[in-house]
Write an enzyme that holds these catalytic residues in place. Structure first.
Site, short mmCIF file in Angstrom:
data_model
loop_
_atom_site.label_atom_id
_atom_site.label_comp_id
_atom_site.label_asym_id
_atom_site.label_seq_id
_atom_site.Cartn_x
_atom_site.Cartn_y
_atom_site.Cartn_z
N SER A 5 1.02 -0.98 -0.13
CA SER A 5 0.22 0.06 0.04
C SER A 5 1.15 1.52 -0.08
CB SER A 5 -1.46 -0.16 1.10
OG SER A 5 -0.52 -0.23 2.53
N GLU A 7 1.30 5.49 0.46
CA GLU A 7 1.25 6.92 1.64
C GLU A 7 1.05 7.58 0.90
OE1 GLU A 7 0.58 7.43 5.49
OE2 GLU A 7 1.77 9.27 5.13
N HIS A 67 -7.09 9.92 5.48
CA HIS A 67 -6.63 9.82 7.19
C HIS A 67 -7.72 10.32 7.67
CE1 HIS A 67 -2.71 8.70 7.00
NE2 HIS A 67 -3.39 7.85 6.52
N ASP A 99 -1.57 14.92 15.82
CA ASP A 99 -0.20 15.48 16.27
C ASP A 99 -0.99 16.89 16.36
OD1 ASP A 99 1.64 13.69 15.83
OD2 ASP A 99 2.23 14.40 13.50
N ALA A 117 -6.84 7.84 19.71
CA ALA A 117 -6.95 7.16 18.66
C ALA A 117 -8.29 5.86 18.59
CB ALA A 117 -6.16 6.71 17.60
N ASP A 150 2.90 1.84 25.10
CA ASP A 150 2.51 1.77 24.35
C ASP A 150 1.96 1.01 22.91
OD1 ASP A 150 2.46 3.57 22.00
OD2 ASP A 150 4.16 3.12 20.71
N ASN A 153 -1.78 0.64 24.74
CA ASN A 153 -3.13 0.86 23.74
C ASN A 153 -2.99 0.98 22.00
OD1 ASN A 153 -3.73 3.78 23.30
ND2 ASN A 153 -2.70 3.75 21.79
N GLN A 168 5.46 2.87 12.03
CA GLN A 168 6.00 4.32 11.76
C GLN A 168 7.26 3.64 11.14
OE1 GLN A 168 6.93 7.20 10.47
NE2 GLN A 168 5.38 8.23 12.61
N PHE A 208 12.14 14.58 10.40
CA PHE A 208 11.30 13.51 10.69
C PHE A 208 10.80 12.36 11.40
CE2 PHE A 208 9.88 13.50 5.21
CZ PHE A 208 9.35 14.63 6.04
N HIS A 258 4.01 -0.78 3.89
CA HIS A 258 3.60 -0.03 3.65
C HIS A 258 3.95 0.99 3.25
CE1 HIS A 258 -0.22 3.57 3.54
NE2 HIS A 258 0.83 3.87 4.09
N ARG A 264 6.54 10.88 -4.30
CA ARG A 264 7.18 10.49 -5.44
C ARG A 264 6.63 9.28 -5.65
NH1 ARG A 264 8.52 15.29 -8.00
NH2 ARG A 264 10.04 13.90 -9.27
#
Length: 292
Positions: A5, A7, A67, A99, A117, A150, A153, A168, A208, A258, A264
């Site tokens: 997939s 993004e 999203h 964010d 979320a 984490d 969650n 991520q 990033f 993903h 690009r």
């Protein structure tokens, strides 16, 4: 068979929109499971995200996955957006906390909104039978009080109705594999899809990584050292790094990826080609060559 997939982010002007659409057209023959379209950091690109999603629906055979975040809107408004997407034919959503706006010290839930979320996932489940992807952090979300918190969650989001977790980006493959083992030990059975970031500009990558808590190993810094003004060599190094990454993960049993394309197509297309993810005509030709 490897599944992929892609993004994309919503373009800010006509030139960027042309680049985005050219990239979509280049990658479409690879038959991705879906193409996701991001929000801005504070939800500010909502209308542009919607525009891209609707154009994908109208003008391509691709499956769009917008999203949705908890930022900047109350529950009723977010659920109205979800209902509009459902009526338009959208069946896949990427559900994220989002964010906080630039200049904000820390995340504060919107008054009357979905706090996190996991709450957004539950809300989306009340609208329709969406496929819902959520985020996972192999190296722990930078705001999480602990790695276990984490991970708990993530399980809560999946238990609430999410169908897949997309990680991520990362470059420490052992960190991902350890994280996958911990997911299994906790009883997580949903697909855990590695997020792959082909490196276009190394300083951008460092920014990033600082925001999302991804480590950048010294060996990777050394690969790109001295290439700030050498775009061609950077692309070759970036492709070799990502191809080695995905080939190792395939050997470890990963069957879905993903790609964070940054709008690009070139690097992502090359990596997919190396994985054997190719347009139908290319796969047929490869099969003929193999029998010759």
């Amino acid at each position: 068979m490897i599944q992929v997939s892609f993004e994309f982010f919503p373009p800010a002007d006509a030139k960027m929109e042309q680049t985005l659409w050219e990239s979509l057209q280049k990658l479409a023959p690879l038959k991705p499971r879906f193409v996701s379209v991001t929000y801005g950091a504070d939800g500010s690109t909502r209308e542009r995200t919607h525009h891209v999603v609707m154009r994908v629906l109208r003008e391509s055979a691709l499956t769009p996955a917008p999203h949705l975040t908890c930022i900047g809107a109350d529950r009723a408004h977010i659920l109205d957006i979800a209902r509009d997407y459902w009526r338009a034919g959208v069946r896949h959503i990427v559900a994220l906390r989002g964010d906080p706006p630039a200049g904000t010290a820390s995340y504060q839930p919107h008054a009357g909104g979905f706090p996190y979320a996991v709450d957004l996932v539950r809300g989306l489940r009340s609208v329709g039978d969406f496929e819902i992807s959520v985020a996972a952090y192999p190296e722990t979300h930078p705001e999480a009080p602990s790695a276990q918190f984490d991970l708990d969650n993530l399980k809560a989001k999946l238990d609430a109705g999410a169908t897949r977790a997309i990680t991520q980006f990362f470059f420490d493959l052992d960190a991902f594999l350890r994280f996958r083992d911990r997911c299994v030990a906790l009883g997580i059975t949903a697909p855990l899809v590695p997020g792959i970031l082909p490196i276009t500009r190394f300083p951008q990558l460092l920014r990033f990584a600082a925001r999302c808590g991804a480590s950048v190993p010294d060996w990777l810094r050394n690969r790109f050292d001295g290439l700030d003004e050498d775009a061609d060599t950077r692309r070759m190094i970036a492709a070799s790094v990502a191809i080695a990454q995905v080939e190792t993960l395939v050997r470890e049993g990963v069957g879905e990826f993903h790609f964070y394309t940054l709008n690009r197509a070139e690097l992502t297309y090359a990596i997919c080609h190396a994985l054997g993810v190719r347009a139908a005509s290319a796969r047929t030709a490869a099969g003929v060559e193999g029998r010759a």
